[in-house]
Write a protein that holds these residues in place. Structure first.
Motif, PDB file in Angstrom:
ATOM      1  N   ASP A 164      30.808 -26.460 -62.177  1.00  0.00           N
ATOM      2  CA  ASP A 164      31.439 -27.269 -63.226  1.00  0.00           C
ATOM      3  C   ASP A 164      31.623 -26.469 -64.504  1.00  0.00           C
ATOM      4  O   ASP A 164      32.663 -26.546 -65.162  1.00  0.00           O
ATOM      5  CB  ASP A 164      30.601 -28.516 -63.517  1.00  0.00           C
ATOM      6  N   PHE A 165      30.606 -25.689 -64.883  1.00  0.00           N
ATOM      7  CA  PHE A 165      30.702 -24.883 -66.101  1.00  0.00           C
ATOM      8  C   PHE A 165      31.743 -23.775 -65.930  1.00  0.00           C
ATOM      9  O   PHE A 165      32.528 -23.489 -66.846  1.00  0.00           O
ATOM     10  CB  PHE A 165      29.343 -24.278 -66.441  1.00  0.00           C
ATOM     11  N   GLN A 166      31.762 -23.147 -64.766  1.00  0.00           N
ATOM     12  CA  GLN A 166      32.720 -22.069 -64.515  1.00  0.00           C
ATOM     13  C   GLN A 166      34.159 -22.591 -64.577  1.00  0.00           C
ATOM     14  O   GLN A 166      35.044 -21.941 -65.147  1.00  0.00           O
ATOM     15  CB  GLN A 166      32.416 -21.433 -63.153  1.00  0.00           C
ATOM     16  N   LEU A 167      34.379 -23.769 -63.999  1.00  0.00           N
ATOM     17  CA  LEU A 167      35.721 -24.376 -64.075  1.00  0.00           C
ATOM     18  C   LEU A 167      36.070 -24.745 -65.515  1.00  0.00           C
ATOM     19  O   LEU A 167      37.238 -24.669 -65.915  1.00  0.00           O
ATOM     20  CB  LEU A 167      35.786 -25.622 -63.186  1.00  0.00           C
ATOM     21  N   LYS A 168      35.062 -25.154 -66.285  1.00  0.00           N
ATOM     22  CA  LYS A 168      35.304 -25.499 -67.682  1.00  0.00           C
ATOM     23  C   LYS A 168      35.839 -24.293 -68.438  1.00  0.00           C
ATOM     24  O   LYS A 168      36.738 -24.423 -69.289  1.00  0.00           O
ATOM     25  CB  LYS A 168      34.005 -25.997 -68.320  1.00  0.00           C
ATOM     26  N   VAL A 169      35.307 -23.101 -68.132  1.00  0.00           N
ATOM     27  CA  VAL A 169      35.774 -21.873 -68.782  1.00  0.00           C
ATOM     28  C   VAL A 169      37.242 -21.619 -68.427  1.00  0.00           C
ATOM     29  O   VAL A 169      38.078 -21.330 -69.292  1.00  0.00           O
ATOM     30  CB  VAL A 169      34.901 -20.673 -68.364  1.00  0.00           C
ATOM     31  N   ILE A 170      37.551 -21.741 -67.143  1.00  0.00           N
ATOM     32  CA  ILE A 170      38.926 -21.509 -66.687  1.00  0.00           C
ATOM     33  C   ILE A 170      39.873 -22.528 -67.305  1.00  0.00           C
ATOM     34  O   ILE A 170      40.969 -22.185 -67.753  1.00  0.00           O
ATOM     35  CB  ILE A 170      38.984 -21.562 -65.144  1.00  0.00           C
ATOM     36  N   ALA A 181      43.194 -22.062 -69.667  1.00  0.00           N
ATOM     37  CA  ALA A 181      44.472 -22.591 -69.177  1.00  0.00           C
ATOM     38  C   ALA A 181      45.012 -23.702 -70.072  1.00  0.00           C
ATOM     39  O   ALA A 181      46.144 -24.155 -69.878  1.00  0.00           O
ATOM     40  CB  ALA A 181      44.303 -23.111 -67.747  1.00  0.00           C
ATOM     41  N   GLY A 182      44.220 -24.147 -71.037  1.00  0.00           N
ATOM     42  CA  GLY A 182      44.662 -25.244 -71.897  1.00  0.00           C
ATOM     43  C   GLY A 182      44.852 -26.540 -71.125  1.00  0.00           C
ATOM     44  O   GLY A 182      45.825 -27.268 -71.316  1.00  0.00           O
ATOM     45  N   ASN A 183      43.904 -26.830 -70.248  1.00  0.00           N
ATOM     46  CA  ASN A 183      44.026 -27.976 -69.335  1.00  0.00           C
ATOM     47  C   ASN A 183      43.439 -29.274 -69.873  1.00  0.00           C
ATOM     48  O   ASN A 183      43.285 -30.233 -69.113  1.00  0.00           O
ATOM     49  CB  ASN A 183      43.350 -27.648 -67.993  1.00  0.00           C
ATOM     50  N   GLY A 184      43.092 -29.317 -71.157  1.00  0.00           N
ATOM     51  CA  GLY A 184      42.419 -30.503 -71.695  1.00  0.00           C
ATOM     52  C   GLY A 184      43.173 -31.792 -71.453  1.00  0.00           C
ATOM     53  O   GLY A 184      42.637 -32.751 -70.883  1.00  0.00           O
ATOM     54  N   ASP A 185      44.446 -31.839 -71.868  1.00  0.00           N
ATOM     55  CA  ASP A 185      45.241 -33.070 -71.708  1.00  0.00           C
ATOM     56  C   ASP A 185      45.487 -33.378 -70.238  1.00  0.00           C
ATOM     57  O   ASP A 185      45.449 -34.538 -69.815  1.00  0.00           O
ATOM     58  CB  ASP A 185      46.577 -32.932 -72.440  1.00  0.00           C
ATOM     59  N   LEU A 186      45.741 -32.317 -69.449  1.00  0.00           N
ATOM     60  CA  LEU A 186      46.003 -32.519 -68.020  1.00  0.00           C
ATOM     61  C   LEU A 186      44.759 -33.049 -67.312  1.00  0.00           C
ATOM     62  O   LEU A 186      44.851 -33.920 -66.431  1.00  0.00           O
ATOM     63  CB  LEU A 186      46.462 -31.200 -67.384  1.00  0.00           C
ATOM     64  N   LEU A 187      43.589 -32.559 -67.708  1.00  0.00           N
ATOM     65  CA  LEU A 187      42.337 -33.050 -67.126  1.00  0.00           C
ATOM     66  C   LEU A 187      42.112 -34.515 -67.478  1.00  0.00           C
ATOM     67  O   LEU A 187      41.646 -35.299 -66.644  1.00  0.00           O
ATOM     68  CB  LEU A 187      41.160 -32.208 -67.624  1.00  0.00           C
ATOM     69  N   SER A 188      42.441 -34.885 -68.720  1.00  0.00           N
ATOM     70  CA  SER A 188      42.300 -36.289 -69.126  1.00  0.00           C
ATOM     71  C   SER A 188      43.194 -37.185 -68.282  1.00  0.00           C
ATOM     72  O   SER A 188      42.780 -38.263 -67.833  1.00  0.00           O
ATOM     73  CB  SER A 188      42.650 -36.449 -70.609  1.00  0.00           C
ATOM     74  N   SER A 189      44.433 -36.725 -68.047  1.00  0.00           N
ATOM     75  CA  SER A 189      45.363 -37.489 -67.210  1.00  0.00           C
ATOM     76  C   SER A 189      44.823 -37.595 -65.789  1.00  0.00           C
ATOM     77  O   SER A 189      44.852 -38.670 -65.167  1.00  0.00           O
ATOM     78  CB  SER A 189      46.736 -36.824 -67.191  1.00  0.00           C
TER      79      SER A 189
END
Length: 564
Positions: A153-159, A163-171
């Motif tokens: 989970d932490f390693q994916l958080k770094v990636i 990648a600027g995936n904050g909004d996409l992750l929320s969706s």
């Protein structure tokens, strides 16, 4: 000893502004203020740096130990002020019914009895709530706390940060909740269908039985009255006949006697109003009695024995009684409710297949949307993996791991997870020719610390991190490498608050502020104290760290060189 250092900034992400510790371990009373940037904390082994961290950990939600009270008759109080204005914690405060303040005060109290209390902005909170907030305010990292680095989970958080995936992750997470909700509803409908089909035939039989019964409000009382009349018709006829005869007997009948009274009253009516009123009343009584006599005769004529109707009424009543007994109902209203409930169950069973089909189509649509978003996450992650590998390997060269190599691969998983649909393989090799392996298996403690420092420095460029406190992560590294570690911490402090508890002079020289933890014997007791060092005091402290208590000219010169 108290220090109140002026703050250079009043708004800063998770800024630890001040810390107050009273009656904890070797600390009687300590009050210190901090600023943004890079703060280093030094002190001899055993001086009490761990005590400082222990006190801080109390306001971060760690469990208390009664043995930590210095004076067992007084309570221990630890209080910290955090600037949280830029950290988006309003929802956390709202969810926990807390007053939101940009300058938030967190307090922990431990009484002599061992009772512990926690407060956020003077509102009592549970230790769990305090810990949740603490995790968002300060990240304490030491060589012994690198397990997070080995978690997927932490390693994916770094990636995702790169990648600027904050909004996409929320969706994605919102869509996942919808998908899980529909899945649960479909499972419940299928379970209901299975259960409903098992009981469908029996429920249909019960429903038809109730629908065939005369279930109307008041019907039971009406049938019971009708039954009473039909089953007592002879008695009723006899009573009606006797009553009619008493009224109409030619000699002594009530109507005959009233007729005579009426004649006398008519003759009296001309003698005044009082006799006129009496005459009118007697006239009314006669008319009413005559009407009663007529009705008695009419009822007598209408009444007749009807055994067929009596049997029908009895059968209906018996049906109602049997149904009430069968269903445990107290009356017709309850039977009507049971009928409606059965009708609903039978209706669900009759329509469940259509409803399930609609829900399956709804799930397919939700899955398609979720699959698309998970795919977008995976593609964006794969795109930045080479960039992350390059940044990590390049940084680790300067940190004394010249042959550091990472193998980071993403594969599509078979099921949806809380953060996407990717399986992450995050492997490491520290030496040429060595096989790649999981970090926790192939990296030493020192290597893990340097990797974590590098990753945190990468993360700091892409997202808001809480205040970071590094606890002697530079232990055991050379001067050149520790110098680079200090540079990295200093660079990170340009956008966040950094603390480093260190024994290494090269790291200590990089700080914007330098605090020293030391012991002092007073009144027959040992006390842990902390002070902010002036420029000249820093030179002396660094010189002692370089060459010991005996200050040489070369150590002093080296210390000045480090600071410059």
């Amino acid at each position: 000893m108290e220090y109140n250092l002026s703050l250079r900034h009043t708004r800063y992400v998770a800024l630890l502004n001040s810390l107050s510790i009273k009656n904890y371990a070797l600390i009687d009373r300590l009050e210190v203020s901090f600023s943004k940037g890079f703060t280093v904390i030094t002190g001899e082994t055993g001086a009490g740096k761990s005590i400082l961290l222990g006190g801080l950990s109390l306001v971060l939600g760690k469990r208390a130990d009664l043995s930590s009270l210095r004076n067992k008759s007084l309570k221990c109080v630890v209080e910290a002020q955090f600037g949280v204005g830029a950290y988006g914690l309003q929802s956390f405060f709202a969810e926990n019914d807390l007053d939101y303040e940009e300058m938030t005060i967190v307090r922990r109290e431990i009484s002599p009895s061992g009772k512990s209390r926690a407060f956020i902005n003077d509102s009592p909170v549970t230790l769990n709530v305090l810990a949740q907030l603490g995790n968002r305010l300060i990240d304490v990292h030491s060589q012994h706390q690198t397990l997070q680095l080995t978690e997927t989970d932490f390693q994916l958080k770094v990636i995702d940060a790169l990648a600027g995936n904050g909004d996409l992750l929320s969706s994605y997470r919102s869509q996942l909740l919808t998908y899980q909700k529909i899945t649960k509803e479909l499972e419940e409908m299928r379970r209901l269908r299975q259960h409903a089909l098992k009981e469908h035939d029996y429920n249909s039989f019960l429903l038809k039985e109730l629908e065939a019964a005369p279930l109307q409000l008041g019907i039971q009382e009406e049938l019971e009255a009708q039954y009473e009349q039909l089953s007592n018709v002879e008695t009723i006829l006899e009573q009606l006949s006797t009553a009619h005869q008493l009224l109409n007997d030619e000699q002594q009948g009530v109507l005959n006697l009233l007729s005579q009274v009426k004649q006398y009253a008519a003759k009296l009516s001309s003698f005044g109003n009082q006799f006129m009123d009496l005459n009118n009343r007697i006239q009314s009584v006669f008319i009413e009695t005559d009407d009663i006599a007529s009705e008695l005769w009419a009822l007598h004529e209408q009444m007749e024995a009807n055994p067929v109707l009596l049997d029908e009424v009895n059968a209906k009543l018996q049906l109602l009684y049997d149904l009430q007994k069968k269903h445990g109902a107290l009356g017709i209203p309850e039977l009507i409710d049971i009928r409606e409930n059965l009708a609903q169950k039978v209706g669900i069973a009759d329509n469940i297949d259509t409803d399930i089909l609609k829900k399956e189509e709804e799930l397919q649509t939700a899955e398609k949307v979720l699959q698309q978003t998970a795919g977008d996450l995976g593609r964006r992650r794969n795109k930045v993996v080479p960039q992350l590998q390059a940044q990590l390997e390049e940084s680790l060269i300067s940190l004394g791991i010249p042959n550091a190599s990472f193998s980071i691969e993403l594969e599509t998983a078979s099921s949806f997870k809380h953060n996407g649909k990717d399986e992450l393989s995050f492997l490491f090799s520290a030496n040429k020719g060595s096989a790649y392996g999981e970090l926790k298996k192939v990296a030493s403690g020192g290597e893990l610390s340097r990797i974590m420092l590098t990753i945190k420095s990468v993360l700091a460029k892409y997202e808001h991190l809480p205040t970071l406190m590094f606890d002697e992560i530079d232990t055991g590294v050379s001067g050149e490498i520790s110098n680079r570690m200090g540079d990295i911490m200093n660079e990170m402090s340009q956008s966040m608050q950094i603390f480093s508890i260190t024994h290494i002079p090269q790291v200590a020289s990089k700080g914007d502020y330098h605090f020293k933890v030391y012991k002092e014997d007073k009144d027959g007791a040992t006390h842990t104290l902390m002070k902010k060092l002036s420029s000249e005091e820093r030179v002396v402290e660094l010189a002692e760290m370089l060459g010991g208590k005996t200050l040489s000219d070369s150590a002093m010169a080296h210390a000045r060189e480090l600071l410059n």
